[in-house]
Design an enzyme around this catalytic site. Structure first.
Site, short mmCIF file in Angstrom:
data_model
loop_
_atom_site.label_atom_id
_atom_site.label_comp_id
_atom_site.label_asym_id
_atom_site.label_seq_id
_atom_site.Cartn_x
_atom_site.Cartn_y
_atom_site.Cartn_z
N HIS A 1 0.86 -1.19 0.00
CA HIS A 1 0.00 0.00 0.00
C HIS A 1 0.89 1.24 0.00
CE1 HIS A 1 -3.58 2.37 0.69
NE2 HIS A 1 -2.87 3.06 1.56
N GLN B 1 10.71 2.84 -3.41
CA GLN B 1 10.81 2.10 -2.14
C GLN B 1 9.91 0.86 -2.16
OE1 GLN B 1 13.08 2.69 0.21
NE2 GLN B 1 13.79 4.17 -1.31
C1 GRF Z 1 1.40 0.80 -6.29
O1 GRF Z 1 1.63 2.11 -5.88
C2 GRF Z 1 0.86 -0.02 -5.15
O2 GRF Z 1 1.36 0.37 -3.90
C3 GRF Z 1 -0.61 0.26 -5.22
O3 GRF Z 1 -0.91 0.36 -6.58
C4 GRF Z 1 0.26 0.72 -7.30
C5 GRF Z 1 0.47 -0.35 -8.31
O4 GRF Z 1 1.54 -0.08 -9.18
N1 GRF Z 1 -1.34 -0.76 -4.50
P1 GRF Z 1 2.11 -1.25 -10.10
O5 GRF Z 1 0.95 -1.84 -10.87
O6 GRF Z 1 2.77 -2.25 -9.21
O7 GRF Z 1 3.10 -0.56 -11.00
#
Ligand code: GRF
Length: 216
Positions: free
Chosen positions: A107, A171
């Site tokens: 998250h 990160q």
């Molecule tokens: C990330 O920021 C994750 O923390 C959130 O949705 C975004 C997904 O990005 N749950 P990706 O699809 O992994 O590039």
């Protein structure tokens, strides 16, 4: 220890999925599954020779039917861990309970601050000086399960949502593979108090939010 089997759930870009694939974990990624047929990450996974599947939520009459199909797709692979990586559907308690203790999420905030959506914009509006990301086990309450690891990111003067998001995402790509590695190596326990305990070697790797197992 037997190699663990992972299934990764995505809905879009899939950059966290890629970070997990790049990390050379002691695990086999059996499949990448998406609710969104257009998810960019599906193509990325397929080009890397990973099995992909789509369980399109729009093809089902309700959440229960969608989740039954999703669970059937996951269970074919007998996953030790279900990895939510930008999976945007809310999952109901019966689905989450089926995978209790073996389903993780990342998250983009320092939970319990800013659960839900638009976390970077909300962090900027709140004027926080420190923002970040959290890997946690998934429970029936949204964005609130036992925390495995967090990374903090300073909010800089003049930050935009995009700049802050990019700094947090870097990160995310570091701590999600780290948390999954710990899981695969059997180094995480969810204690009776509901918090995650890690062994001393994990603690030495830093960014931890729980005392080592020995201290409990
Ligand atoms: C990330 O920021 C994750 O923390 C959130 O949705 C975004 C997904 O990005 N749950 P990706 O699809 O992994 O590039």
């Amino acid at each position: 220890m037997a190699e663990k089997t992972l299934v990764i759930l995505i809905s879009g870009r899939g950059s966290n999925m890629e970070a997990v694939l790049d990390a050379r974990l002691p695990a086999r990624v059996a499949a990448v599954v998406s609710n969104n047929p257009q998810a960019r990450g599906l193509g990325v996974a397929a080009r890397r020779g990973i099995a992909t599947a789509v369980v399109d939520h729009r093809a089902y009459p309700d959440r229960t039917a969608f989740e039954a199909a999703l669970a059937a797709e996951l269970d074919r692979h007998r996953p030790d861990l279900v990895v939510l990586a930008g999976f945007t559907r809310i999952l109901t308690p019966p689905f989450v309970e089926r995978y209790e203790g073996r389903i993780m999420n990342i998250h983009p905030s320092l939970l319990p601050a800013f659960p839900g959506l638009d976390t970077h914009q909300r962090a900027l509006e709140a004027g926080v000086r420190i923002h970040g990301c959290t890997v946690h086990f998934v429970t029936t309450t949204l964005d609130s399960g036992p925390i495995v690891v967090q990374a903090a990111v300073p909010v800089e003067a003049g930050d935009t949502e995009a700049r802050l998001a990019a700094r947090v995402l870097a990160q995310e790509h570091r701590i999600y593979p780290q948390a999954i590695r710990w899981f695969c190596e059997g180094r995480l326990r969810i204690g009776r108090d509901g918090a995650v305990a890690v062994d001393a070697a994990c603690a030495a790797e830093g960014a931890l939010t729980a005392p080592p197992l020995e201290a409990r």
